[in-house]
Design a protein around this motif. Structure first.
Motif, PDB file in Angstrom:
ATOM      1  N   THR A   1       1.060  -1.412  -0.325  1.00 13.30           N
ATOM      2  CA  THR A   1      -0.201  -0.403  -0.045  1.00 13.30           C
ATOM      3  C   THR A   1       0.969   1.086  -0.125  1.00 13.30           C
ATOM      4  O   THR A   1       0.807   2.418  -1.123  1.00 13.30           O
ATOM      5  CB  THR A   1      -0.807   0.207   1.174  1.00 13.30           C
ATOM      6  N   ALA A   2       1.714   0.943   0.820  1.00 14.65           N
ATOM      7  CA  ALA A   2       2.676   2.107   0.499  1.00 14.65           C
ATOM      8  C   ALA A   2       3.833   2.843  -0.371  1.00 14.65           C
ATOM      9  O   ALA A   2       3.355   3.912  -0.587  1.00 14.65           O
ATOM     10  CB  ALA A   2       4.230   2.101   1.814  1.00 14.65           C
ATOM     11  N   VAL A   3       4.142   1.658  -0.653  1.00 13.35           N
ATOM     12  CA  VAL A   3       5.001   1.775  -2.300  1.00 13.35           C
ATOM     13  C   VAL A   3       3.567   2.169  -3.427  1.00 13.35           C
ATOM     14  O   VAL A   3       3.383   3.333  -4.805  1.00 13.35           O
ATOM     15  CB  VAL A   3       5.276   0.663  -2.828  1.00 13.35           C
ATOM     16  N   ALA A   4       2.333   1.875  -3.249  1.00 14.31           N
ATOM     17  CA  ALA A   4       1.563   2.355  -4.776  1.00 14.31           C
ATOM     18  C   ALA A   4       1.156   3.286  -4.329  1.00 14.31           C
ATOM     19  O   ALA A   4       0.900   4.470  -5.203  1.00 14.31           O
ATOM     20  CB  ALA A   4       0.018   1.543  -4.712  1.00 14.31           C
ATOM     21  N   THR A   5       1.153   3.840  -3.031  1.00 12.06           N
ATOM     22  CA  THR A   5       0.563   5.586  -2.290  1.00 12.06           C
ATOM     23  C   THR A   5       1.377   6.127  -3.540  1.00 12.06           C
ATOM     24  O   THR A   5       1.389   7.102  -3.724  1.00 12.06           O
ATOM     25  CB  THR A   5       0.592   5.766  -0.955  1.00 12.06           C
ATOM     26  N   PHE A   6       2.397   6.046  -3.058  1.00 10.86           N
ATOM     27  CA  PHE A   6       3.821   6.968  -3.352  1.00 10.86           C
ATOM     28  C   PHE A   6       4.223   6.962  -4.190  1.00 10.86           C
ATOM     29  O   PHE A   6       4.829   8.085  -5.216  1.00 10.86           O
ATOM     30  CB  PHE A   6       4.980   5.786  -2.356  1.00 10.86           C
ATOM     31  N   SER A   7       3.832   6.016  -5.464  1.00 10.01           N
ATOM     32  CA  SER A   7       4.041   5.869  -6.784  1.00 10.01           C
ATOM     33  C   SER A   7       2.508   6.720  -7.390  1.00 10.01           C
ATOM     34  O   SER A   7       3.180   7.652  -8.520  1.00 10.01           O
ATOM     35  CB  SER A   7       3.556   4.485  -7.735  1.00 10.01           C
ATOM     36  N   LEU A   8       1.337   6.429  -6.855  1.00  8.20           N
ATOM     37  CA  LEU A   8       0.637   7.586  -7.397  1.00  8.20           C
ATOM     38  C   LEU A   8       0.812   8.658  -6.806  1.00  8.20           C
ATOM     39  O   LEU A   8       0.282   9.690  -7.773  1.00  8.20           O
ATOM     40  CB  LEU A   8      -0.949   7.062  -6.213  1.00  8.20           C
ATOM     41  N   VAL A   9       1.333   9.441  -5.943  1.00  8.73           N
ATOM     42  CA  VAL A   9       1.363  10.606  -6.001  1.00  8.73           C
ATOM     43  C   VAL A   9       2.741  11.286  -6.714  1.00  8.73           C
ATOM     44  O   VAL A   9       2.536  12.881  -7.381  1.00  8.73           O
ATOM     45  CB  VAL A   9       1.906  11.178  -4.362  1.00  8.73           C
ATOM     46  N   VAL A  10       4.189  10.717  -6.511  1.00 11.58           N
ATOM     47  CA  VAL A  10       4.951  11.386  -7.213  1.00 11.58           C
ATOM     48  C   VAL A  10       4.477  11.710  -8.892  1.00 11.58           C
ATOM     49  O   VAL A  10       5.431  12.477  -9.255  1.00 11.58           O
ATOM     50  CB  VAL A  10       6.438   9.823  -7.196  1.00 11.58           C
ATOM     51  N   ALA A  11       4.204  10.737  -9.767  1.00 13.62           N
ATOM     52  CA  ALA A  11       4.127  10.938 -11.130  1.00 13.62           C
ATOM     53  C   ALA A  11       3.444  12.193 -11.203  1.00 13.62           C
ATOM     54  O   ALA A  11       3.954  13.180 -12.172  1.00 13.62           O
ATOM     55  CB  ALA A  11       2.976  10.019 -11.700  1.00 13.62           C
ATOM     56  N   PRO A  12       2.555  12.907 -10.852  1.00 14.99           N
ATOM     57  CA  PRO A  12       2.060  13.775 -11.147  1.00 14.99           C
ATOM     58  C   PRO A  12       2.713  15.348 -10.555  1.00 14.99           C
ATOM     59  O   PRO A  12       2.864  15.607 -10.908  1.00 14.99           O
ATOM     60  CB  PRO A  12       0.103  14.170 -10.301  1.00 14.99           C
ATOM     61  N   THR A  13       3.758  14.736  -9.491  1.00 18.90           N
ATOM     62  CA  THR A  13       4.837  15.676  -8.852  1.00 18.90           C
ATOM     63  C   THR A  13       5.673  16.437  -9.702  1.00 18.90           C
ATOM     64  O   THR A  13       5.848  17.234  -9.446  1.00 18.90           O
ATOM     65  CB  THR A  13       4.252  15.347  -6.893  1.00 18.90           C
TER      66      THR A  13
END
Length: 200
Positions: free
Chosen positions: A107-119
């Motif tokens: 969950t942490a890795v997926a959440t991290f990936s979701l936020v990194v791309a647009p930022t």
């Protein structure tokens, strides 16, 4: 060409306003999925800051390419952010529903990936606009200082208004739509300014 400088300042103020709205909205959506604890806060904030940092490197690399027009690249990024921003709340919620059965690490890795791309996209905008502004006024220090100033002021205004007015009036999805509307407006403005640069 100097006539476009005030428009760049206004556009980057609006861009900073939208970016801070996204940060607030995405944090609230993701916290409702993964919970509010020190681990989830660390993941979301770290992803946001890492995306901004990596994006500045990417934007800097693009801005140094003499074959590319930095203002046009900025416009494309703003339009892309507008599209993503409009879809971000249901996207994050849908991803959260699918992550409920996974381990905290996944969950942490997926959440991290979701936020990194647009930022990453958000972070690339400053070096692109600096390059465009320097081509117009020839002053690096003034360009960086002014753009950083107006972007930060936009973020500060968004932090205040989101807490006092926007979230209560529009909710999370409505606030993200407002940010997306600002991105699209900024993108279209930058496209017009880029078109004028080419004609000149």
């Amino acid at each position: 060409m100097k006539a476009s400088l005030p428009w760049l300042d206004i556009a980057f103020f609006a861009s900073g306003f939208a970016a801070l709205l996204y940060q607030i909205v995405w944090q609230r959506v993701l916290f409702s999925v993964v919970g509010i604890n020190i681990e989830s806060v660390t993941v979301v904030v770290s992803a946001f800051l890492m995306g901004l940092g990596l994006g500045s490197v990417v934007g800097g690399a693009i801005s140094r390419d003499p074959r590319r027009q930095p203002l046009f690249a900025f416009a494309v990024i703003e339009l892309a952010m507008g599209v993503f921003g409009a879809l971000s709340v249901p996207l994050f919620r849908s991803a959260g529903d699918r992550l409920l059965d996974f381990s905290p690490a996944v969950t942490a890795v997926a959440t991290f990936s979701l936020v990194v791309a647009p930022t990453l996209l958000l972070g690339s905008t400053l070096p692109l606009l600096v390059a465009s502004r320097v081509r117009q006024n020839g002053n690096v220090g003034q360009s960086v200082g002014m753009l950083y100033c107006v972007n930060t002021l936009g973020s500060a205004a968004a932090a205040l208004l989101s807490a006092v007015v926007l979230l209560g009036m529009l909710g999370l999805r409505g606030t993200s739509w407002l940010a997306a509307f600002l991105n699209i407006g900024v993108g279209l403005t930058a496209l017009e300014l880029a078109r004028r640069e080419v004609r000149r």
